[in-house]
Scaffold this active site. Sequence first.
Site, PDB file in Angstrom:
ATOM      1  N   ASN A  14      27.486 -51.985 -84.350  1.00 38.92           N
ATOM      2  CA  ASN A  14      28.241 -52.029 -83.442  1.00 38.92           C
ATOM      3  C   ASN A  14      29.751 -52.430 -82.517  1.00 38.92           C
ATOM      4  OD1 ASN A  14      25.714 -51.025 -80.789  1.00 38.92           O
ATOM      5  ND2 ASN A  14      25.089 -52.615 -82.068  1.00 38.92           N
ATOM      6  N   LEU A  91      24.082 -63.394 -80.138  1.00 31.91           N
ATOM      7  CA  LEU A  91      22.776 -64.389 -80.053  1.00 31.91           C
ATOM      8  C   LEU A  91      22.614 -65.221 -78.982  1.00 31.91           C
ATOM      9  CD1 LEU A  91      20.950 -63.052 -83.613  1.00 31.91           C
ATOM     10  CD2 LEU A  91      20.647 -62.067 -81.617  1.00 31.91           C
ATOM     11  N   HIS A 110      21.547 -53.363 -75.451  1.00 32.78           N
ATOM     12  CA  HIS A 110      20.125 -54.068 -75.605  1.00 32.78           C
ATOM     13  C   HIS A 110      19.497 -52.752 -76.325  1.00 32.78           C
ATOM     14  CE1 HIS A 110      16.654 -55.790 -75.220  1.00 32.78           C
ATOM     15  NE2 HIS A 110      15.759 -54.961 -74.575  1.00 32.78           N
TER      16      HIS A 110
HETATM   17  C1  GRF Z   1      21.420 -54.536 -82.564  1.00 33.17           C
HETATM   18  O1  GRF Z   1      20.434 -54.420 -82.481  1.00 33.17           O
HETATM   19  C2  GRF Z   1      21.758 -55.176 -81.015  1.00 33.17           C
HETATM   20  O2  GRF Z   1      21.241 -53.837 -79.845  1.00 33.17           O
HETATM   21  C3  GRF Z   1      21.525 -55.866 -80.626  1.00 33.17           C
HETATM   22  O3  GRF Z   1      21.497 -56.658 -81.370  1.00 33.17           O
HETATM   23  C4  GRF Z   1      22.036 -56.114 -82.720  1.00 33.17           C
HETATM   24  C5  GRF Z   1      22.875 -56.347 -83.403  1.00 33.17           C
HETATM   25  O4  GRF Z   1      23.318 -55.330 -84.744  1.00 33.17           O
HETATM   26  N1  GRF Z   1      21.640 -56.905 -79.706  1.00 33.17           N
HETATM   27  P1  GRF Z   1      24.962 -54.864 -85.086  1.00 33.17           P
HETATM   28  O5  GRF Z   1      24.554 -57.139 -85.334  1.00 33.17           O
HETATM   29  O6  GRF Z   1      26.213 -54.910 -84.042  1.00 33.17           O
HETATM   30  O7  GRF Z   1      24.434 -55.004 -86.686  1.00 33.17           O
END
Ligand code: GRF
Length: 208
Positions: A14, A91, A110
């Site tokens: 992301n 997290l 989310h």
């Molecule tokens: C994604 O699925 C997001 O929605 C969730 O954690 C994951 C993160 O993936 N909160 P990344 O670290 O962006 O690859």
Amino acid sequence: MLRIAVLVSGGGTNLQAIIDNINQGRIRNAEIKAVISSKKDAYAIERAHKHGIRTAVISPKDYGSREEFSQELLMKIKGCQADLIVLAGYLVIVPELLIQNYRNKIVNIHPSLIPAFCGAGYYGLRVHEAVLERGAKITGATVHFVDEGTDTGPIILQKAVPVYDDDTPEILQKRVMEEAEWHILPEAIELIAGNKVRVINNRVYRKN
Ligand code: GRF
């Protein structure tokens, strides 16, 4: 220019979507001032370095108390003069101190259509497992502002994704990321950077 601090814990796809959208001019008037990771080995840190973005590791377990951790995180974010905090796969439960200082200035992505499959315990693959267990035919992703609850803040954007009979949690997670998350997170940031978002009574309205 909107100054952004991105908080991460993992792979950072992301984060990569935000970087790419800024570089390609689809997010205008915004720059990432810092990437702050809760884990020292998060691949997101490398992604940031490749693009010359400053990084920091602030991990709750390195502090004697939650209070000290919160103060350090707040100081770091204030230090880069961030106007917006983006949680991109972060997290750690966001300290209340941060929420109070940045009301409606923290966004989270989310991986479900809130209010389905969200709240305590719904993170990572668990979300997609629950969607499959329930037999839902549609899922998706939600970008929302962060308040004191878990996934309860004002919803900015949502995008639906189909669920197929032979999906595994991993396959579904990938589809939700590719078809929803990587699109609506940058889109929400572009809206905020363009000052097109207004929050009234826990609802988000688009300004023209
Ligand atoms: C994604 O699925 C997001 O929605 C969730 O954690 C994951 C993160 O993936 N909160 P990344 O670290 O962006 O690859």
